[in-house]
Motif scaffolding. Sequence first.
Motif, PDB file in Angstrom:
ATOM      1  N   TYR A 291       0.760  -1.264   0.041  1.00 47.60           N
ATOM      2  CA  TYR A 291      -0.130  -0.069   0.004  1.00 47.60           C
ATOM      3  C   TYR A 291       0.788   1.272  -0.008  1.00 47.60           C
ATOM      4  O   TYR A 291       1.794   1.294   0.819  1.00 47.60           O
TER       5      TYR A 291
ATOM      6  N   ARG B  60       0.847   5.581  -0.307  1.00 45.04           N
ATOM      7  CA  ARG B  60      -0.088   7.038  -0.592  1.00 45.04           C
ATOM      8  C   ARG B  60       0.886   8.029  -0.941  1.00 45.04           C
ATOM      9  O   ARG B  60       1.270   8.689  -0.233  1.00 45.04           O
TER      10      ARG B  60
ATOM     11  N   ASN C 286      -2.090  -4.162   5.671  1.00 42.04           N
ATOM     12  CA  ASN C 286      -2.413  -3.356   4.889  1.00 42.04           C
ATOM     13  C   ASN C 286      -3.764  -3.767   4.429  1.00 42.04           C
ATOM     14  O   ASN C 286      -4.716  -2.806   3.945  1.00 42.04           O
TER      15      ASN C 286
ATOM     16  N   THR D 143      -6.314  -4.873   6.427  1.00 43.89           N
ATOM     17  CA  THR D 143      -7.134  -4.733   7.545  1.00 43.89           C
ATOM     18  C   THR D 143      -8.161  -3.586   7.370  1.00 43.89           C
ATOM     19  O   THR D 143      -7.700  -2.430   7.092  1.00 43.89           O
ATOM     20  N   LEU D 144      -9.447  -4.147   7.567  1.00 42.10           N
ATOM     21  CA  LEU D 144     -10.631  -3.176   7.350  1.00 42.10           C
ATOM     22  C   LEU D 144     -10.521  -2.234   8.635  1.00 42.10           C
ATOM     23  O   LEU D 144     -10.166  -2.648   9.691  1.00 42.10           O
TER      24      LEU D 144
ATOM     25  N   THR E  95     -13.483   0.559   3.875  1.00 47.25           N
ATOM     26  CA  THR E  95     -12.393   1.421   4.226  1.00 47.25           C
ATOM     27  C   THR E  95     -11.662   0.650   4.943  1.00 47.25           C
ATOM     28  O   THR E  95     -11.672  -0.139   5.701  1.00 47.25           O
ATOM     29  N   LEU E  96     -10.053   0.777   4.217  1.00 55.07           N
ATOM     30  CA  LEU E  96      -8.954   0.332   4.899  1.00 55.07           C
ATOM     31  C   LEU E  96      -8.557   0.912   5.958  1.00 55.07           C
ATOM     32  O   LEU E  96      -8.410   2.208   5.888  1.00 55.07           O
TER      33      LEU E  96
ATOM     34  N   VAL F 108      -5.520   1.662   6.884  1.00 56.69           N
ATOM     35  CA  VAL F 108      -4.274   2.313   6.252  1.00 56.69           C
ATOM     36  C   VAL F 108      -4.743   3.851   5.787  1.00 56.69           C
ATOM     37  O   VAL F 108      -4.203   4.831   5.705  1.00 56.69           O
ATOM     38  N   GLN F 109      -5.872   3.680   5.031  1.00 62.23           N
ATOM     39  CA  GLN F 109      -6.541   4.922   4.378  1.00 62.23           C
ATOM     40  C   GLN F 109      -6.791   5.934   5.437  1.00 62.23           C
ATOM     41  O   GLN F 109      -6.910   7.282   5.144  1.00 62.23           O
ATOM     42  N   CYS F 110      -6.905   5.602   6.742  1.00 63.85           N
ATOM     43  CA  CYS F 110      -7.273   6.383   7.785  1.00 63.85           C
ATOM     44  C   CYS F 110      -6.037   7.043   8.612  1.00 63.85           C
ATOM     45  O   CYS F 110      -5.857   7.666   9.531  1.00 63.85           O
ATOM     46  N   ASP F 111      -4.742   6.602   7.940  1.00 65.49           N
ATOM     47  CA  ASP F 111      -3.747   7.207   8.602  1.00 65.49           C
ATOM     48  C   ASP F 111      -3.607   8.710   9.050  1.00 65.49           C
ATOM     49  O   ASP F 111      -3.918   9.514   7.775  1.00 65.49           O
ATOM     50  N   GLY F 112      -3.445   9.288   9.884  1.00 65.46           N
ATOM     51  CA  GLY F 112      -3.420  10.571  10.255  1.00 65.46           C
ATOM     52  C   GLY F 112      -4.903  11.278  10.407  1.00 65.46           C
ATOM     53  O   GLY F 112      -5.142  12.346  10.446  1.00 65.46           O
TER      54      GLY F 112
END
Lengths: 267, 168
Positions: free
Chosen positions: A8, A10, B19, B21-22, B62-63, B65-69
């Motif tokens: 992954y 970004r 990576n 993980t939901l 939603t993953l 990792v997409q929520c980092d920050g």
Amino acid sequence: MTMRDFDYRRPATINEAVSLLVSNRDAMLLAGGQSLIPDLKQRISAPSMLVDLARLQLDKIKIDGRTICLGAMTTHAAVASSKDLQSMVPGLTKMAGLIGDLQVRNCGTVGGSLAYNAPDSCYSAAVLGLGATIITHRRRIAADNFFKGAFATALEPGELIVGIEFSQPGKSNYEKIRNSSSRAAIVGVFVAQGEAGTRVAVTGASRKGVFRQTALEDALSENFTPAAIAGLTTSSENMINDIHASAEFRAHLIGVLTRRCVAGTVR
Amino acid sequence: MPQIRIRVNAREQTVTVENRTLLVDLLRETLGLTGAHVGCDTSQCGACVVHVNGHSLKACTTLAVQCDGAEITTIEGLSKPGAALHPMQEMFLAQNAMQCGFCTPGMIMSAVDLIRQNPQGLSEDEIREGLEGNLCRCTGYLSIIKAIAAAAPLMHSRTMPAAMKNCK
């Protein structure tokens, strides 16, 4: 865990995103994820890497006179709730507000919908109906040359959509019959009249994905009234035939929804 | 495995995730926040709805990792422990807007976002449309709609800064 694992990334720039995509076999772009993540769970897709576009700042709506640009990462919720777009392109904001549900609209994006090009994609109908241009990181593609059948587009490997651009139409409207569970289009029709002529784009109906119904366009360009297309029918050949609707019913709905679009068009 | 920094219910956390993980699995399995439920796991039922950076979304689609920050609010963070409930929670109680309760956390989180996005107020039909992403299998929709309609004016008067109330 239902998904296969993947790398992954970004990235912060378009160049970085493109080079990750080009240099990693089976890498895929992640926009809003509302189609891709369900596909990953079902292992319809199993990419080696997801390149998340969230940091590329592609989520701007820009209006310059009558020219409108939507960044590829603009969410359906942002389009639906934009006051400027509501007054300039009511068909577009109505279409965006009818996608999925509030939570899906908060995540799903313009670019993601177009790149995925599901045969029942509402955005594909709007973009084809508006005669928009799809802008990638290296070229501009007219909507008429972009959609290549269900789940297929003119995008080449390693190509990234950065946004779409179109001229404000004189009139626009969208009508759809929703699948009661997924809220996807059993049939959706986008009608627009403007610089790009009179255009009728149909989604959800054909096995080949979004298409223009030219007989309806010709009749409406002479006389933009529901009466002008009252006798016109669409062949059920190539129409999707499933538990939700028969091919004949879908063909019938194209005329019904086009007449509703024309009747309901304010501007 | 990647580490992400998230702020969950006003608490900074650094967590290690896969990576794949939901978000809903991170909340429930790692952080012990079991208020977000997994009903369908196909983004249809809305039992997993939480807020990420102020917007409601389906944590099963939603993953993590997409929520980092990101700033995340779950049903557990809607009101502080021991303090008054959020007006939406109060109105769900007042209207008996639940039967088995499985859909309730998602219903409340969706309803809070819906009302925040529509300060002008909503008709009953608009509330019904706004809830299309949340399913209740006990078919308790009528009392849920009543609760949301009752909470809307309370939310807007209570969240309005005191200075603004004086300049109506």
